[in-house]
Design a protein around this motif. Sequence first.
Motif, PDB file in Angstrom:
ATOM      1  N   ASP A 114       0.827  -1.149  -0.003  1.00 41.61           N
ATOM      2  CA  ASP A 114       0.089   0.009  -0.026  1.00 41.61           C
ATOM      3  C   ASP A 114       0.774   1.114  -0.084  1.00 41.61           C
ATOM      4  N   MET A 115       2.059   0.973   0.467  1.00 43.98           N
ATOM      5  CA  MET A 115       2.998   2.347   0.461  1.00 43.98           C
ATOM      6  C   MET A 115       4.506   1.831   0.291  1.00 43.98           C
ATOM      7  N   VAL A 163       2.129   6.547  -1.874  1.00 46.99           N
ATOM      8  CA  VAL A 163       1.096   5.723  -0.982  1.00 46.99           C
ATOM      9  C   VAL A 163      -0.215   5.606  -1.876  1.00 46.99           C
ATOM     10  N   TRP A 186       1.702  10.236   8.649  1.00 51.58           N
ATOM     11  CA  TRP A 186       2.518   8.736   8.254  1.00 51.58           C
ATOM     12  C   TRP A 186       2.130   7.633   9.364  1.00 51.58           C
ATOM     13  N   ALA A 193      -1.320  -0.055   6.604  1.00 55.82           N
ATOM     14  CA  ALA A 193      -0.691  -0.344   5.406  1.00 55.82           C
ATOM     15  C   ALA A 193       0.395  -1.246   5.187  1.00 55.82           C
ATOM     16  N   LEU A 195       3.921  -2.045   3.894  1.00 54.34           N
ATOM     17  CA  LEU A 195       5.077  -1.355   3.476  1.00 54.34           C
ATOM     18  C   LEU A 195       6.156  -2.143   2.822  1.00 54.34           C
TER      19      LEU A 195
END
Length: 311
Positions: A114-115, A163, A186, A193, A195
């Motif tokens: 997701d990021m 993101v 963040w 998320a 990552l």
Amino acid sequence: MTAVSVIIPAHNASATVADTLATLRPEAEVIGEVILVDDSSTDNTAAVAADAASRLALPLRIIQSSCRDAGGSRNLALAAARFPWIYMIDADDLHLDGGLRALLSKTRTKPGADMVVGAYRRRTDGQNRQFKMPCGYTAAGLANASAYLAGRVRSIAVGSALVSRRAVGDTRFPTGLAYDEDTLFWARVMSKASLEVVTQPIMVYFVSSGRSDDRFTIEPERRFLEWRLALRELLECGIPKSSLKAREGLVALKIARVHYARGDLETAAKFLAIANAAPKVSVDIWRCMRYRLKIAAWRRFSDHQIQLQSA
């Protein structure tokens, strides 16, 4: 393939925004839109940006704002963004060629991400360029958010991360804070998320040490309390209180160091007490001890000078 909404908050940025846009030009094939939020500018920021975007063939949208707040400006753009990935950069920073494509490439090799966080170059007061790697992150969300707040992983510079709009959802930057609003944003996003990281530098982050330090000298107690209230709202994300306390200590130590450097020992001592009571890594334990010794030595010297003058 266009996939990215680029967000640029700008206030009186006519001297730098064209350079920022020019560094995005090599990434044009993946940029679906550039949203520039012109926040209460009194110069010709919008006109300069529009002219530069036209020359560079970048799809620019300008939103006029009166937020007087970078977080609030980013929030307007987040609500208006139309593409699946979000990339944010400030109007006085520079993107590095290939950085955006590197971030996107990671999302294709790791489709669950997701990021994506990349490295960045930090330049303070026009010199001392430093390379900052995205160290210590894992794929797990909540663990990253906790480690990020506690200072156990490398901080993210706005402009070094990509993101997904899905992961952002209705998460927004807190507004009205004097500092650290990007950290709180963040942390919320990372708490939910998945990552990934890339080691390639994505951008150059320009820092003015004087302007950065000034934020901590205006009504420091009131501003710290306002920020701490916003920080503690992260409990609702499932982030442990120990990580929030650690963040309080890190910020308090930074404020103490600024006030010590400017000769305000009383304020430095107040914030050093907060930092000293917070959970800390070993390097910050040593920093707290060092500043306690410095303040004690300075007070002894001042007392001695007063005694000599009254003798």
